[in-house]
Structures are given as structure tokens and as C-alpha cells.
Design an enzyme around this catalytic site. Structure first.
Site, PDB file in Angstrom:
ATOM      1  N   CYS A  84      24.019 -36.117  12.989  1.00 15.78           N
ATOM      2  CA  CYS A  84      22.976 -35.613  12.101  1.00 15.78           C
ATOM      3  C   CYS A  84      22.975 -34.102  12.235  1.00 15.78           C
ATOM      4  O   CYS A  84      22.693 -33.570  13.318  1.00 15.78           O
ATOM      5  CB  CYS A  84      21.604 -36.181  12.472  1.00 15.78           C
ATOM      6  SG  CYS A  84      20.232 -35.426  11.555  1.00 15.78           S
ATOM      7  N   CYS A 201      25.467 -31.678   5.830  1.00 17.91           N
ATOM      8  CA  CYS A 201      24.584 -32.850   5.892  1.00 17.91           C
ATOM      9  C   CYS A 201      25.467 -34.075   5.769  1.00 17.91           C
ATOM     10  O   CYS A 201      26.313 -34.145   4.860  1.00 17.91           O
ATOM     11  CB  CYS A 201      23.546 -32.818   4.779  1.00 17.91           C
ATOM     12  SG  CYS A 201      22.505 -34.304   4.734  1.00 17.91           S
TER      13      CYS A 201
END
Length: 243
Positions: A84, A201
């Protein structure tokens, strides 16, 4: 199980699945024993990182991330992959909690810009597509400027479109829209006169997996981390075999 790495995932689940698929499809394997050993924490109930960073929530994900790291340590992991980008805001605190290395995805992505410089014209202006949380955290901005590049952020209207790709299309499971994704890439690259753009991302990495554009100067942070993960897991296996 020995000689394994741990994936701290579930942020989100589709992106974690994409990471694992990326590892599995790039390993040179001809039998079961050729694939790397790994453990996946699909911690989908992890508190939202962006909401905490932007002040929309006072629930920090750090305690649960630290608990996952303690569990991975107890099991004897060789290294940890934090899949992440936004969670790298907490990287120093997480790395200080373990002696095992945690791969730093933004750093790995910025290092990969050097490959574009060798293949094409020199890279100067670098843009970032990421969550609002990652933008506010400034982790990528620091890595990019430290490496000597000029950092360029999207304007609010484009950021809103990026956010929609992340939260509506991928996290929201509303379907992957190739045209929307490519328009965002083109608008970021060409309207801002960029030499390269980083997909910071893992939800955007899911889009890149389905709709790759190799002709564009795009660095996919997740993909670069996949390469590093395979490299380290192979080295770990070879070291174990030589003992």
C-alpha cells in the site's frame, strides 16, 4: 515454513491479488518447488490510511500494521512487502518495529526512473498519480526531489479523476474503464509537459496490469516492487541452499 517473505496486504484486496499474480507470473518456475515461499496478510479491515492522514478519521492503522509485523516476525519471515503506497507514510515507525527489512515501494519506484533515462531522453519532470493521502503525506515528493528530479502534482480537477479511478473503479469494484484511465495518463503526461509519471497507488497498478501502455514513460511502483521481491526471494533461497 522457512525462507519466505510476507505481504502486508488487503489495502485493498484487489491490489493485493494483483501483486501476488504479478509475482507468480514473473518467476521462472518449472515445478512447484521453483516458486517462492510467501505468506499473505489480506488485512482488509485495516483502517483507511488516507482518511487518517487527511484528518477525516482519528483511527490510525499503525497499531494493526504493527501487530501484523509482530506476527510475521514471530513466524520467521525473511522480509516484508507493504503493498500500500499510502501506508508508507508510517514507514519509519513500522521499520523501527522489526529487524527484518520492509521494502520501501516509493524508493524502489524512484530508483526505476534511471532506467528510463538510459533508454530515452534524460528525465527531469516527474509526475505522480496517487491517493490524496499519499499526496498529503509527501513520501513520493521527498523521494523524487531527493533523487534530483522536479516533482509535479496533478491539479485538483485531475486529482478528483484519479481518486475516482482508485475508489470507484477498483476499490469499489465498479469495473475497469480503459478509456478513463488512458485519458488520465495522457492528461498528466502531456498537459504538464512531464518526462515520466509514477503510478503511486496499487489500485492504479491494477489498471496498468489490465491496460499496459509500454510506449509511455510510466513507472508502476507495484511492478517495480514485484521485481525487487522476486530478486530478494531468489537470493534468500540460494543463501539457504548454500548453508
Amino acid at each position: 515454513m522457512r525462507n519466505f517473505f510476507t505481504v502486508l496486504g488487503g489495502m485493498g484486496t484487489t491490489a493485493t491479488e494483483s501483486f501476488i499474480h504479478g509475482v507468480n507470473t514473473r518467476v521462472e518456475a518449472h515445478k512447484d518447488q521453483d516458486w517462492p515461499n510467501y505468506l499473505v496478510f489480506n488485512h482488509a479491515s485495516m483502517p483507511d490510511r488516507t482518511a487518517y492522514i487527511t484528518g477525516e478519521s482519528d483511527v490510525s492503522p499503525v497499531p494493526e500494521l504493527l501487530e501484523d509485523i509482530r506476527q510475521a516476525d514471530a513466524l520467521g519471515t525473511d522480509f516484508i512487502v507493504l503493498t500500500c503506497n499510502t501506508a508508507h507514510y508510517f514507514y519509519d515507525e513500522l521499520q523501527n518495529a522489526t529487524q527484518k527489512p520492509i521494502l520501501h515501494m516509493p524508493h524502489i519506484a524512484v530508483e526505476a526512473l534511471a532506467k528510463l533515462s538510459r533508454d530515452n531522453e534524460p528525465i527531469h519532470r516527474v509526475g505522480l498519480l496517487a491517493t490524496v493521502g499519499s499526496m498529503k503525506a509527501g513520501v513520493y515528493e521527498r523521494e523524487i526531489t531527493r533523487a534530483g528530479y522536479e516533482f509535479v502534482a496533478p491539479e485538483p480537477q485531475l486529482q478528483a479523476r484519479i481518486t475516482s479511478l482508485i475508489y470507484d473503479d477498483v476499490k469499489g469494484n465498479n469495473g475497469l474503464n480503459e478509456a478513463r484511465y488512458i485519458r488520465v495518463l495522457h492528461d498528466m503526461l502531456y498537459k504538464h509537459n512531464l518526462d515520466a509519471v509514477i503510478l503511486g497507488c496499487t489500485e492504479l497498478s491494477v489498471l496498468n496490469e489490465h491496460f499496459p501502455r509500454p510506449e509511455l514513460n510510466v513507472i508502476d511502483a507495484q511492478l517495480e516492487t514485484i521485481y525487487k521481491t522476486i530478486e530478494l526471494s531468489t537470493a534468500s533461497a540460494l543463501a539457504s541452499a548454500s548453508r
